[in-house]
Write a protein that holds these residues in place. Structure first.
Motif, PDB file in Angstrom:
ATOM      1  N   UNK A   1       0.811  -1.216   0.000  1.00 44.92           N
ATOM      2  CA  UNK A   1       0.000   0.000   0.000  1.00 44.92           C
ATOM      3  C   UNK A   1       0.845   1.267   0.000  1.00 44.92           C
ATOM      4  N   UNK A   2       2.154   1.143  -0.235  1.00 47.44           N
ATOM      5  CA  UNK A   2       3.041   2.309  -0.259  1.00 47.44           C
ATOM      6  C   UNK A   2       2.681   3.201  -1.446  1.00 47.44           C
TER       7      UNK A   2
ATOM      8  N   UNK B   1       2.731  -9.405  -5.095  1.00 48.49           N
ATOM      9  CA  UNK B   1       2.411  -8.513  -3.979  1.00 48.49           C
ATOM     10  C   UNK B   1       1.726  -7.228  -4.421  1.00 48.49           C
ATOM     11  N   UNK B   2       2.163  -6.662  -5.548  1.00 52.20           N
ATOM     12  CA  UNK B   2       1.663  -5.358  -5.979  1.00 52.20           C
ATOM     13  C   UNK B   2       0.622  -5.447  -7.095  1.00 52.20           C
TER      14      UNK B   2
ATOM     15  N   UNK C   1      -6.798  -2.127   1.093  1.00 53.98           N
ATOM     16  CA  UNK C   1      -5.952  -3.213   1.581  1.00 53.98           C
ATOM     17  C   UNK C   1      -5.379  -2.899   2.957  1.00 53.98           C
ATOM     18  N   UNK C   2      -5.631  -3.784   3.882  1.00 55.22           N
ATOM     19  CA  UNK C   2      -5.001  -3.724   5.192  1.00 55.22           C
ATOM     20  C   UNK C   2      -4.298  -5.064   5.371  1.00 55.22           C
ATOM     21  N   UNK C   3      -2.990  -5.070   5.150  1.00 57.85           N
ATOM     22  CA  UNK C   3      -2.237  -6.319   5.114  1.00 57.85           C
ATOM     23  C   UNK C   3      -2.369  -7.086   6.425  1.00 57.85           C
ATOM     24  N   UNK C   4      -2.234  -6.394   7.541  1.00 57.27           N
ATOM     25  CA  UNK C   4      -2.309  -7.064   8.844  1.00 57.27           C
ATOM     26  C   UNK C   4      -3.676  -7.709   9.048  1.00 57.27           C
ATOM     27  N   UNK C   5      -4.736  -7.015   8.612  1.00 60.61           N
ATOM     28  CA  UNK C   5      -6.086  -7.558   8.774  1.00 60.61           C
ATOM     29  C   UNK C   5      -6.301  -8.772   7.876  1.00 60.61           C
TER      30      UNK C   5
END
Length: 295
Positions: free
Chosen positions: A167-168, A191-192, A247-251
């Motif tokens: 999400x950068x 990933x992207x 996108x929330x990677x941790x979630x």
């Protein structure tokens, strides 16, 4: 033969002076005008590779009157102490690496930090940088960017790093070895997203300079078909606002791990999370492999 310009004036306000001197990343003609002057006037020249320094000096037509010592990853800790002693004694120490700016993915940070802590004056000879050169020619946004250096060699660690960068928003700049470029581009596409714009910059400022600008998936195929050699810098477009918001990677990791803990296979868990959240499966997969399974 020595440069016509006079050696730099000594600055004894805090003992000696540490000079970080940029060296050409390819073409010798790109050497900063001050580089030869600083090398000729140094009491100590610390070089990442003394053999490469010798070739550089020959090319510049410069003779070093002071000591030349090696300064690389293997002796960095010990040599830092020696160089600090030289600085404390009022000497001018010039630090150069194989190419580009010292301390940028090269030796130097340890010495700079120690010199600053000791109150030593630190200055710089600005010049060539593979990071900025690749960014400038990439054709991608340059108003905001981040430098990520080399990605981890292990696939799991590389996946975690890239998932964290999914999400950068800023344009990202990476260094990579040619033999790992293919797998790195494939991991980035996972990933992207395969359509994320990127540029592979090879052998910048050298005879065989090449810049390839395509989506990540296409670049990965190009590398697989052709293979590449030389110094590689990869520039990748930042995430669009819609991806950042969605996108929330941790979630995503948490939801996948929760389903796995409940008895689902990791494959089925990834598929279900992708369907429930409306997130591309490849993005959920990248998030899931970004941390070791919790079971």
């Amino acid at each position: 033969m020595t440069p016509r310009t006079q050696p730099p004036a000594r600055d004894d306000r805090h003992g000696g002076v540490l000079v970080l001197a940029a060296t050409p990343i390819g073409s010798l003609a790109d050497a900063p005008p001050r580089l030869g002057t600083e090398l000729a006037g140094a009491d100590v020249v610390a070089a990442e590779d003394t053999r490469r320094l010798s070739r550089l000096l020959t090319g510049l037509g410069v003779e070093v009157a002071g000591r030349i010592v090696s300064y690389f990853e293997g002796n960095e800790a010990r040599r830092t102490t020696e160089l600090l002693d030289a600085l404390a004694a009022g000497q001018r120490v010039v630090l150069v690496t194989d190419a580009g700016m010292p301390s940028v993915s090269d030796p130097g940070f340890r010495l700079v930090a120690a010199a600053v802590d000791a109150g030593v004056h630190v200055t710089v000879v600005p010049g060539p940088s593979a990071v900025l050169a690749a960014l400038a020619v990439s054709g991608l946004p340059v108003d905001r960017f981040c430098f990520e250096g080399f990605l981890p060699r292990k696939a799991s660690e590389r996946g975690r790093r890239l998932a964290d960068l999914a999400t950068e928003r800023r344009t990202m700049v990476f260094f990579e070895a040619p033999h790992r470029l293919g797998v790195t581009l494939e991991a980035m596409a996972t990933a992207f997203g395969p359509d994320r714009r990127a540029a592979v910059c090879r052998e910048l400022t050298k005879i065989h300079e090449e810049v390839r600008r395509e989506p990540l998936a296409a670049l990965a195929e190009w590398v697989e078909d052709k293979g590449v050699r030389g110094e590689i810098t990869v520039v990748v477009e930042g995430a669009p606002e819609t991806v950042r918001a969605a996108v929330d990677v941790a979630e995503l990791r948490r939801q996948v791990d929760s389903l796995v803990d409940a008895g689902a296979s990791r494959k089925d868990a990834i598929t279900e999370v992708a369907q429930v959240t409306g997130t591309p499966r490849r993005t959920v997969y990248a998030a899931a492999v970004a941390s070791p399974p919790t079971r």
